[in-house]
Design a protein around this motif. Structure first.
Motif, short mmCIF file in Angstrom:
data_model
loop_
_atom_site.label_atom_id
_atom_site.label_comp_id
_atom_site.label_asym_id
_atom_site.label_seq_id
_atom_site.Cartn_x
_atom_site.Cartn_y
_atom_site.Cartn_z
N ALA A 11 0.82 -1.20 0.00
CA ALA A 11 0.00 0.00 0.00
C ALA A 11 0.86 1.26 0.00
CB ALA A 11 -0.92 0.00 1.22
N PRO A 12 0.73 2.11 -1.01
CA PRO A 12 1.49 3.36 -1.04
C PRO A 12 0.90 4.37 -0.06
CG PRO A 12 -0.02 3.29 -2.88
CD PRO A 12 -0.16 1.96 -2.17
N THR A 13 1.68 5.34 0.31
CA THR A 13 1.20 6.37 1.24
C THR A 13 0.99 7.72 0.56
OG1 THR A 13 3.48 6.93 1.84
CG2 THR A 13 2.34 5.28 3.19
N LYS A 14 1.52 7.88 -0.67
CA LYS A 14 1.39 9.16 -1.36
C LYS A 14 1.39 8.95 -2.86
CE LYS A 14 3.24 13.89 -1.58
NZ LYS A 14 1.88 14.44 -1.41
N THR A 15 0.59 9.76 -3.56
CA THR A 15 0.56 9.74 -5.02
C THR A 15 0.15 11.12 -5.51
OG1 THR A 15 -0.23 8.51 -6.94
CG2 THR A 15 -1.86 9.03 -5.25
N GLN A 16 0.22 11.32 -6.80
CA GLN A 16 -0.22 12.61 -7.34
C GLN A 16 -1.73 12.63 -7.55
OE1 GLN A 16 2.80 12.52 -10.59
NE2 GLN A 16 3.43 14.55 -9.88
N VAL A 17 -2.26 11.60 -8.22
CA VAL A 17 -3.70 11.52 -8.45
C VAL A 17 -4.23 10.20 -7.88
CG1 VAL A 17 -5.56 11.53 -10.16
CG2 VAL A 17 -3.49 12.89 -10.57
N ALA A 18 -5.13 10.28 -6.92
CA ALA A 18 -5.81 9.11 -6.38
C ALA A 18 -7.08 8.89 -7.19
CB ALA A 18 -6.15 9.31 -4.91
N HIS A 160 -5.59 2.32 5.97
CA HIS A 160 -4.51 2.95 5.20
C HIS A 160 -4.89 4.39 4.86
CE1 HIS A 160 -2.37 -0.87 4.42
NE2 HIS A 160 -3.59 -1.39 4.42
N ARG A 161 -3.86 5.22 4.71
CA ARG A 161 -4.06 6.61 4.30
C ARG A 161 -3.23 6.86 3.04
NH1 ARG A 161 -3.80 12.33 7.57
NH2 ARG A 161 -2.97 13.60 5.86
N LEU A 162 -3.86 7.50 2.06
CA LEU A 162 -3.19 7.83 0.80
C LEU A 162 -3.27 9.34 0.59
CD1 LEU A 162 -1.83 6.89 -1.86
CD2 LEU A 162 -4.14 6.69 -2.83
N ASP A 163 -2.14 10.03 0.76
CA ASP A 163 -2.08 11.46 0.49
C ASP A 163 -1.94 11.69 -1.01
OD1 ASP A 163 -2.01 12.70 3.22
OD2 ASP A 163 -0.27 11.38 3.42
N CYS A 164 -2.52 12.79 -1.50
CA CYS A 164 -2.51 13.03 -2.93
C CYS A 164 -2.68 14.52 -3.22
CB CYS A 164 -3.62 12.24 -3.62
SG CYS A 164 -5.26 12.53 -2.90
N ASP A 165 -2.49 14.88 -4.48
CA ASP A 165 -2.74 16.26 -4.91
C ASP A 165 -4.19 16.43 -5.36
OD1 ASP A 165 0.00 16.80 -4.57
OD2 ASP A 165 0.44 16.11 -6.61
N TYR A 166 -4.69 15.41 -6.07
CA TYR A 166 -6.04 15.47 -6.63
C TYR A 166 -6.70 14.09 -6.51
CZ TYR A 166 -4.31 19.77 -8.75
OH TYR A 166 -3.75 21.01 -8.93
N ILE A 167 -8.03 14.10 -6.54
CA ILE A 167 -8.80 12.85 -6.48
C ILE A 167 -9.73 12.80 -7.69
CG2 ILE A 167 -10.43 11.45 -5.16
CD1 ILE A 167 -9.48 12.97 -2.64
N ALA A 168 -9.70 11.67 -8.40
CA ALA A 168 -10.62 11.44 -9.52
C ALA A 168 -11.65 10.41 -9.10
CB ALA A 168 -9.84 10.95 -10.74
N GLY A 169 -12.90 10.83 -8.99
CA GLY A 169 -13.98 9.94 -8.58
C GLY A 169 -14.56 9.21 -9.77
N CYS A 170 -14.13 7.97 -9.97
CA CYS A 170 -14.60 7.13 -11.08
C CYS A 170 -15.36 5.93 -10.53
CB CYS A 170 -13.41 6.66 -11.92
SG CYS A 170 -12.33 7.98 -12.53
N ASP A 171 -16.05 6.12 -9.42
CA ASP A 171 -16.61 5.02 -8.64
C ASP A 171 -18.11 4.84 -8.80
OD1 ASP A 171 -16.71 7.53 -7.49
OD2 ASP A 171 -16.51 6.83 -5.44
N GLY A 172 -18.68 5.36 -9.87
CA GLY A 172 -20.08 5.09 -10.15
C GLY A 172 -21.05 5.88 -9.28
N PHE A 173 -22.32 5.66 -9.55
CA PHE A 173 -23.38 6.43 -8.90
C PHE A 173 -23.41 6.23 -7.39
CE2 PHE A 173 -27.76 7.08 -7.46
CZ PHE A 173 -28.00 8.36 -7.93
N HIS A 174 -23.12 5.02 -6.92
CA HIS A 174 -23.26 4.70 -5.50
C HIS A 174 -21.94 4.82 -4.73
CE1 HIS A 174 -27.38 3.38 -6.05
NE2 HIS A 174 -26.98 2.63 -7.07
#
Length: 406
Positions: A11-18, A160-174
């Motif tokens: 499990a990573p702890t940091k990324t640019q885009v989650a 787990h915690r994932l730090d990031c710059d931005y988040i892309a929500g591609c997780d559907g309606f629910h």
């Protein structure tokens, strides 16, 4: 698919885009970002096997096809996908063919199942060594209005915690992404239709070389396919209907009533690989970007399957998000962030309109009388016999162009 699940990385702890969600939009965005040198991690609640088991659409617009190729995941699609230059319509048994390539300026669509698109993207992500965490449970988005957003999730009984710059929500309606936006900041629109589609998939040759959209007094029907040996058929049913009410024999009998007689005669029936009822509705969340969160695909919009716009709309969101992130990371252009929502919504509403129009044109409404049915017929006659009408259908069917950021 088991191999993909077994290769979960530490499990990573940091990324640019989650990226939340490993459906086709999340995987496509991840692959494009990876090729551009932008670090990303995908979190998916289900197993990879479950994701590949989803039965979804299979008609890809020209822009979607081009984007998959740009992501480096188009080899099998180009080899096995079925190029369609026409699409067919039937009204009360009368059969008409529309040359979409002619009336769209040379464009076409490709029939290639969403499951196969997902499989190809998963394999390319594995080859690239990019990280996907499957079975990431209890995903929560935090501090999305700040400069230091992060995501938490449960995996293997650990938090787990994932730090990031931005988040892309591609997780559907629910999924959790849209729910992370404060309710007083959400702008939503919805229309629920009083019917659904009963779908059946079978390993039988398609009844026609092209898709056939059928308007009939008994209700709508669609003849589609996934390959030269696998067919997908749909019939309109009331929204109160249950799958338990239908046998395979009853489905085939009803389908034959709604399609042109010459097609009914040559229809090859067979055991169902899958049968299900999908409700029809239109939904748009106009808050597609809030703070450091971007919504893509079904998390922001749902369209009825009439017109095959769901996956393709998600792909257009991906195109805009990908090019925006490249501008941000390569040129520091954070000033372009407001353009994401502006560009996406302009195309979303045009696709919503087309899907709504196709739905209203081809379906039977219980509340409608004989007058409404004749108006439907008159509108159909106009569009299918007019060059202007054919052009309108064709250019929307193959997909409107993707708009540039600037």
């Amino acid at each position: 698919m088991t191999e993909i699940e077994e290769t979960n990385h530490k499990a990573p702890t940091k990324t640019q885009v989650a990226i939340i969600g490993a459906g086709p939009s999340g995987l496509l965005l991840g692959q494009l970002l990876t090729k551009a040198g932008i670090d990303n991690v995908i979190l998916e609640r289900q197993t990879g096997e479950y994701v590949l088991g989803r039965i979804r659409a299979g008609v890809l617009e020209q822009g979607t096809v081009n984007l998959i190729r740009e992501a480096g995941a188009g080899a099998r699609m180009d080899k096995e996908g079925l190029i369609h230059t026409h699409t067919d319509f039937s009204f009360q048994g009368e059969h008409y063919q529309l040359d979409i390539e002619k009336y769209s300026g040379g464009k076409h669509v490709v029939v290639y199942g969403q499951t196969e698109v997902t499989r190809d993207l998963m394999e390319e992500r594995e080859k690239a060594g990019a990280i996907t965490i499957y079975e990431a449970d209890s995903v929560k988005l935090h501090d999305i209005e700040s400069d230091q957003p992060y995501v938490t999730y449960q995996h293997n009984d650990e938090l787990h915690r994932l730090d990031c710059d931005y988040i892309a929500g591609c997780d559907g309606f629910h999924g959790p992404s849209r729910k992370a936006i404060p309710s007083n900041k959400i702008e939503e629109y919805e229309k629920v239709y009083p019917f659904g589609w009963l779908g059946l998939m079978s390993d039988t040759p398609p009844v026609n070389d092209e898709l056939v959209y059928c308007a009939h007094e008994r209700g709508f029907a669609l003849c589609s396919m996934r390959s030269p040996t696998r067919s997908r058929y749909y019939i309109q049913v009331p929204d109160t209907d249950k799958i338990e009410n239908w046998t395979e024999e009853r489905f085939w009998k009803e389908l034959k009533r709604r399609i042109p007689p010459e097609m009914a005669e040559r229809l090859v029936t067979g055991p169902a690989l899958e049968m299900s009822i999908a409700p029809l509705r239109s939904y748009v969340c106009e808050t597609m970007q809030y703070g450091k969160l971007f919504l893509l695909g079904d998390s922001a919009h749902i369209v009825p399957p009439t017109g095959a716009k769901g996956l393709n709309l998600a792909a257009s969101d991906v195109d805009t998000a990908y090019r925006l992130f490249v501008k941000i990371y390569k040129e520091g252009r954070t000033d372009l962030i407001p353009r994401y929502q502006e560009i996406c919504l302009a195309r979303v509403w045009k696709a919503v309109r087309f899907s709504w129009w196709m739905t209203m044109l081809l379906h039977r409404f219980e509340s409608g009388g004989r007058f409404d049915f004749r108006v439907q017929q008159a509108e159909f006659d106009y569009f299918i016999h007019s060059d202007a009408g054919k052009t309108t259908i064709a250019e929307n069917y193959v997909g409107l162009p993707f708009e540039a950021l600037e």
